[in-house]
Motif scaffolding. Structure first.
Motif, PDB file in Angstrom:
ATOM      1  N   ASN A  20       0.812  -1.228   0.000  1.00 12.99           N
ATOM      2  CA  ASN A  20       0.000   0.000   0.000  1.00 12.99           C
ATOM      3  C   ASN A  20       0.841   1.271   0.000  1.00 12.99           C
ATOM      4  OD1 ASN A  20      -2.551  -1.398   0.232  1.00 12.99           O
ATOM      5  ND2 ASN A  20      -2.031  -1.759   2.369  1.00 12.99           N
ATOM      6  N   LYS A  76       2.457  -5.032  -2.624  1.00 12.97           N
ATOM      7  CA  LYS A  76       1.209  -4.927  -3.391  1.00 12.97           C
ATOM      8  C   LYS A  76       0.455  -3.619  -3.156  1.00 12.97           C
ATOM      9  CE  LYS A  76      -2.355  -6.936  -0.533  1.00 12.97           C
ATOM     10  NZ  LYS A  76      -3.155  -8.082  -0.157  1.00 12.97           N
ATOM     11  N   ASN A  77      -0.414  -3.294  -4.097  1.00 12.38           N
ATOM     12  CA  ASN A  77      -1.217  -2.056  -4.103  1.00 12.38           C
ATOM     13  C   ASN A  77      -0.315  -0.823  -4.131  1.00 12.38           C
ATOM     14  OD1 ASN A  77      -3.632  -0.620  -4.282  1.00 12.38           O
ATOM     15  ND2 ASN A  77      -3.837  -0.452  -2.060  1.00 12.38           N
ATOM     16  N   PHE A 103       0.522  -5.740  -7.580  1.00 12.77           N
ATOM     17  CA  PHE A 103      -0.771  -5.073  -7.724  1.00 12.77           C
ATOM     18  C   PHE A 103      -0.544  -3.570  -7.776  1.00 12.77           C
ATOM     19  CE2 PHE A 103      -5.018  -3.821  -6.395  1.00 12.77           C
ATOM     20  CZ  PHE A 103      -5.815  -4.810  -6.935  1.00 12.77           C
ATOM     21  N   PHE A 104      -1.130  -2.927  -8.801  1.00 11.05           N
ATOM     22  CA  PHE A 104      -1.005  -1.466  -8.911  1.00 11.05           C
ATOM     23  C   PHE A 104      -2.369  -0.806  -8.804  1.00 11.05           C
ATOM     24  CE2 PHE A 104       2.789  -2.891 -11.164  1.00 11.05           C
ATOM     25  CZ  PHE A 104       3.747  -2.020 -10.683  1.00 11.05           C
ATOM     26  N   ALA A 105      -2.400   0.377  -8.236  1.00 10.33           N
ATOM     27  CA  ALA A 105      -3.621   1.183  -8.258  1.00 10.33           C
ATOM     28  C   ALA A 105      -3.829   1.676  -9.692  1.00 10.33           C
ATOM     29  CB  ALA A 105      -3.493   2.352  -7.300  1.00 10.33           C
TER      30      ALA A 105
ATOM     31  N   ALA B 193      -8.395  -1.334   1.290  1.00  9.89           N
ATOM     32  CA  ALA B 193      -8.038  -0.139   0.516  1.00  9.89           C
ATOM     33  C   ALA B 193      -7.744  -0.455  -0.948  1.00  9.89           C
ATOM     34  CB  ALA B 193      -6.837   0.553   1.150  1.00  9.89           C
ATOM     35  N   SER B 194      -7.642  -1.743  -1.288  1.00  8.62           N
ATOM     36  CA  SER B 194      -7.383  -2.081  -2.692  1.00  8.62           C
ATOM     37  C   SER B 194      -8.474  -2.974  -3.274  1.00  8.62           C
ATOM     38  CB  SER B 194      -6.027  -2.769  -2.826  1.00  8.62           C
ATOM     39  OG  SER B 194      -6.014  -3.949  -2.052  1.00  8.62           O
ATOM     40  N   THR B 197     -10.213  -2.218  -6.732  1.00 11.39           N
ATOM     41  CA  THR B 197      -9.383  -1.851  -7.890  1.00 11.39           C
ATOM     42  C   THR B 197      -9.885  -2.533  -9.170  1.00 11.39           C
ATOM     43  OG1 THR B 197      -7.510  -1.598  -6.411  1.00 11.39           O
ATOM     44  CG2 THR B 197      -7.003  -1.733  -8.763  1.00 11.39           C
ATOM     45  N   GLY B 227      -9.807   1.705  -3.962  1.00 11.17           N
ATOM     46  CA  GLY B 227      -9.134   1.449  -5.233  1.00 11.17           C
ATOM     47  C   GLY B 227     -10.044   1.520  -6.442  1.00 11.17           C
ATOM     48  N   ASN B 293      -4.125   3.523   6.274  1.00 15.40           N
ATOM     49  CA  ASN B 293      -4.878   3.552   5.017  1.00 15.40           C
ATOM     50  C   ASN B 293      -6.352   3.465   5.386  1.00 15.40           C
ATOM     51  OD1 ASN B 293      -6.016   0.784   4.566  1.00 15.40           O
ATOM     52  ND2 ASN B 293      -3.848   0.221   4.625  1.00 15.40           N
ATOM     53  N   SER B 317       3.190  -4.627   7.271  1.00  8.40           N
ATOM     54  CA  SER B 317       2.566  -3.335   6.994  1.00  8.40           C
ATOM     55  C   SER B 317       1.670  -2.893   8.145  1.00  8.40           C
ATOM     56  CB  SER B 317       1.740  -3.414   5.714  1.00  8.40           C
ATOM     57  OG  SER B 317       2.581  -3.704   4.635  1.00  8.40           O
TER      58      SER B 317
END
Lengths: 200, 465
Positions: A20, A76-77, A103-105, B193-194, B197, B227, B293, B317
Motif C-alpha cells: 500500500n 502490493k497495491n 498489484f497497482f492502483a 483499501a485495494s 481496484t 481502489g 490507510n 505493513s
C-alpha cells in the motif's frame, strides 16, 4: 510528439517490500507546488528518505549504496491514493524505468504508462522470488522484455509473463503519443458531437 | 441482457474503440484546479495547440489556498504562482474560472454540484482522485492524471480502458448517530483499501436511497479509497430536486428533455455485475480509522486488532502502521488522545456537514486540549452557513469558521497538523504525513468529530444523542 521508447531493460533492482505505498509517500503534497514536470525526483519518498533536518535516513533503501538500478520492486497495491501524476514524474525523475509489484492502483498505472515508466504486475509468488533473490544478492538482475511481455529473474532464469493493453504496448515500443492519436480522431469526435441529441 | 447504469452512461460516450485497448471516451465536464493543470497547459503550448472545447472546462483554485485572510496576497510564493498560473491559463484559453474571492470559488467537487454543473448521465473528469464524488448524481466521474488533463484539453476526449462493474447494496435503516461517512468507512473496512481496484461501483439499497445528495456525495467520494475507479448512484427525485434551479442547471425545454432521459438512467433488472456485495445498515456503527490507510477502520466501540489476528502477508505493513500511529495492538479506540479536529474537504465540507456539526456542539464547549479547524467546502457553503447562523453557534462553542479550500485534508497550505499529534478528521485519507509531516489521522464522520472535539478524546457520538 514522440515519447521515449521502451523495448527491453536489464537492470539491478531497488527493493521496497512495503504494501500500500500511496502517492502521498511517493511525493508528499507539499512538494506539488511546481508548475513544470522537472525536479520531482529529488523529493521521491521524501519523508522516508530524509529526517526533519533534511539528513538522509541511512536505513531507507534509496540511501543505501548497496542497492541501485532502474527497477523499483514494491509490495502490493503500489501507487494507491491521490491521482497526482507527480508520483510518476518523481519515480521516473529519480531514474527508474520500471516498477514491479503484485498489484497497482489504476490511476497510478495509467500515469506511469503515460510517462514511459513501465508498471510490471507479477504474481505474489514471483514478487517474493524477486525480493528473495535481491536479499541473497543485492546485484541480482531482472530483464523486462516488453515485446514478449516477459520478466526474467536472471539468477535463476525463472520467467513470468505480464499484461499490458495492446494500444499502450504499441505506444511504448514505438514512442507514439496519446495526444497525437486523439487529435488524429478529430473527425470522429466532431461527428460524435454532431450526433448528440441531449444538452449535456 | 440488460445494461447497468454505468454501462448506459459509459457507452453513450464512446467515440471509438481501439481493439485490445482503451476506448476514446467523450468528456462532458472537465474540472481543473491549480495543482494538476499547469503542466497540461504547458504541454499544449509546447505542441502549439489550443483548448478544444473551453466551454466544457471549469476552473477553481482549492488545493493550495489559505483558509484565513483570503483577501490578502498568498504568502507562499510557490502557492501564489500556481494560483496565478491557473488564472493566466484560463484567461488565455477562455475557460470559466472561479478565482480566489469569487463567490463561487471552493473545493472543486463541492463547487460542481452546488452550481448545477454536475448532471446525471454526464462523463466528468478532474485531475483529482475524488472526482468520484460527482457519481452521486448518476454520472460517470473519475480522477485522472495530468497527461490525461492535457488529453481532455486538447481533444475533449480521454483514452480509457472500461472498468468492471460492481454493485454494493445496503438495505435497512441507519442507527442513531450513524451517517453516510460511516457507511463508506464500513464498506472500505470490509473490502480493504485495494479491494475495489479495476471496478466502477454502483451503490444501491434503501440505506443509500434515504440519503440526501450531500450524503450520497460523501459515499461516492471515497470510492477511490478502496481502489475503485469511481462510484455512482442512480438519479431519482432527490437528485432532480437538488439540481433544479441551480445557477448552471439546464432550464425550460432542455430541462424537460433531460428529465425524460434521466428517468432511464438506472440498472436494468437483468443487468449483470461482475461482483455484488450486500450489507445491512443495522450492522454499521459510527466508524473510525486506526491505521494509515482508509481500509484500517472499525466501529468506534471496537478495539484495534491484535497482530496475531492479521494474515501473515500483511503483518509487516500492519505493524508499521501501528508504530506510526503509536497505537497498541488490541487497544480500544474510545478515549484515545485527540489534539486536532478537522471538519471539511470534498468528503464532508458541505452545508449539511457543517449543520450537523454545529447542531451537535450547540450548548457544549470545545475541549481546551483540542485545536479545531472548521473549513467550509466553498464560498457558497460559507455564505449559507453564515446566513443560517452556524458561524455564531460555532463561536459560542469555541469554534471558528474558516475560509474555503482543501486545507488540512492534504496540508498543502499552512493548515498542517504538527508531527506526532492526533487529528480526528472528516476527510478521506489517513496516510502517513497526509495532514502534515508526522501527523496522525483518524478518519470519522462530522458527528464523531464533534463528539471528540467537545470531549477532548475519541468519543462515540451516541453518548450525546
Amino acid at each position: 510528439m514522440a515519447i521515449q521508447k521502451f523495448t527491453t531493460l536489464r537492470s539491478t533492482c531497488v527493493p521496497l517490500p512495503v504494501e500500500n505505498v500511496d502517492t502521498d509517500q511517493i511525493i508528499p503534497a507539499r512538494f506539488l507546488k511546481a508548475t513544470s514536470k522537472e525536479g520531482f525526483g529529488d523529493n521521491l519518498f521524501r519523508d522516508w528518505r530524509y529526517d526533519k533536518q533534511n539528513k538522509p535516513i541511512a536505513e531507507f533503501v534509496l540511501n543505501n549504496s548497496n542497492y541501485s538500478g532502474s527497477v523499483l520492486v514494491a509490495g502490493k497495491n503500489f501507487g494507491s491514493g491521490s491521482s497526482r501524476e507527480h508520483a510518476a514524474w518523481a519515480i521516473a525523475g529519480f531514474g527508474f524505468k520500471v516498477v514491479i509489484s503484485s498489484f497497482f492502483a489504476d490511476i497510478f498505472k495509467n500515469n506511469a504508462l503515460n510517462n514511459g515508466l513501465l508498471p510490471v504486475q507479477v504474481s505474489a509468488e514471483f514478487l517474493q522470488k524477486i525480493f528473495d533473490s535481491i536479499e541473497k544478492d543485492n546485484k541480482a538482475e531482472v530483464e523486462v522484455n516488453l515485446e514478449e511481455q516477459k520478466i526474467t529473474l536472471i539468477s535463476t532464469g525463472e520467467t513470468e509473463s505480464f499484461d499490458i493493453n495492446n494500444y499502450k504496448k504499441t505506444c511504448l515500443l514505438n514512442g507514439y503519443d496519446d495526444i497525437d492519436f486523439l487529435l488524429s480522431n478529430k473527425e470522429k469526435i466532431e461527428q460524435f458531437e454532431a450526433n448528440r441529441k441531449l444538452a449535456l | 441482457m440488460g445494461k447497468t447504469l454505468f454501462d448506459k452512461v459509459w457507452d453513450a460516450h464512446v467515440v471509438s474503440e481501439i481493439e485490445g485497448g482503451p476506448s476514446v471516451l467523450y468528456i462532458d465536464r472537465h474540472l481543473i484546479h491549480e495543482v494538476t493543470s499547469p503542466q497540461a497547459f504547458a504541454g499544449l503550448s509546447e505542441r502549439g495547440i489550443s483548448v478544444s472545447r473551453p466551454e466544457r472546462t471549469i476552473a477553481t483554485p482549492d488545493h493550495n489556498v489559505p483558509t484565513i485572510n483570503q483577501h490578502l496576497p498568498i504568502k507562499d510564493v510557490l502557492s501564489a504562482t500556481q494560483v496565478e498560473t491557473l488564472k493566466m491559463n484560463t484567461e488565455k484559453y477562455g475557460i470559466r474560472h472561479f478565482g480566489l474571492n469569487h463567490p463561487y470559488q471552493g473545493v472543486v467537487h463541492v463547487v460542481g454540484p452546488e452550481l448545477g454543473l454536475t448532471l446525471p448521465g454526464m462523463t466528468i473528469v478532474c485531475g483529482d482522485s475524488h472526482t468520484a464524488t460527482h457519481g452521486a448524481f448518476g454520472s460517470v466521474a473519475f480522477g485522472i492524471g495530468t497527461s490525461e488533463v492535457e488529453m481532455v484539453l486538447a481533444s475533449q476526449c480521454i483514452l480509457q480502458p472500461k472498468p468492471k462493474r460492481m454493485r454494493i447494496n445496503i438495505d435497512g435503516e441507519l442507527g442513531k448517530g450513524v451517517t453516510a461517512k460511516d457507511i463508506i468507512l464500513y464498506i472500505i473496512a470490509q473490502i480493504s483499501a485495494s479491494g475495489g481496484t479495476g471496478y466502477f461501483i454502483e451503490y444501491t439499497g434503501s440505506a443509500i436511497r434515504n440519503l440526501s445528495m450531500e450524503g450520497r456525495m460523501t459515499v461516492c467520494n471515497m470510492s477511490i479509497e478502496m481502489g475503485a475507479r469511481g462510484g455512482l448512484i442512480a438519479p431519482d427525485e432527490v437528485t432532480l430536486n437538488y439540481i433544479q434551479g441551480r445557477e448552471f442547471a439546464p432550464k425550460g425545454e432542455d430541462w424537460d428533455k433531460l428529465v425524460e432521459y434521466w428517468k432511464t438512467l438506472k440498472s436494468d433488472d437483468d443487468a449483470r455485475f461482475d461482483w455484488e456485495l450486500n450489507y445491512k445498515a443495522e450492522d454499521i456503527e459510527p466508524m473510525i480509522t486506526y491505521g494509515t490507510n482508509p481500509g484500517m477502520g472499525l466501529g468506534i466501540t471496537q478495539s484495534i486488532p491484535t497482530l496475531d489476528s492479521i494474515e501473515p502477508a500483511t503483518k509487516t505493513s500492519f505493524a508499521k502502521s501501528l508504530k506510526y500511529m503509536n497505537f497498541e495492538e488490541g487497544s480500544a479506540m474510545i478515549g484515545k488522545r485527540v489534539d486536532y479536529v478537522f471538519v471539511g474537504s470534498c468528503t464532508n465540507g458541505r452545508i449539511e456537514d457543517l449543520r450537523a456539526f454545529a447542531n451537535f456542539v450547540k450548548g457544549h464547549k470545545k475541549a481546551e486540549n483540542v485545536v479545531a479547524w472548521i473549513v467550509p467546502g466553498s464560498k457558497q457553503v460559507e455564505k449559507q452557513a453564515i446566513e443560517e447562523g452556524i458561524d455564531k453557534i460555532l463561536e459560542e462553542s469555541g469554534f471558528e469558521l474558516r475560509q474555503p479550500g482543501c486545507s488540512a485534508c492534504l496540508a498543502m497550505n499552512d493548515d498542517k497538523v504538527p508531527e506526532g499529534l492526533y487529528a480526528v478528521a472528516t476527510t478521506n485519507r489517513n496516510f502517513e504525513g497526509r495532514q502534515g509531516p508526522g501527523s496522525r489521522t483518524m478518519l470519522a464522520s462530522p458527528l464523531t468529530a464533534a463528539a471528540s472535539a467537545i470531549n477532548g478524546v475519541v468519543t462515540d457520538p451516541r453518548k450525546y444523542l
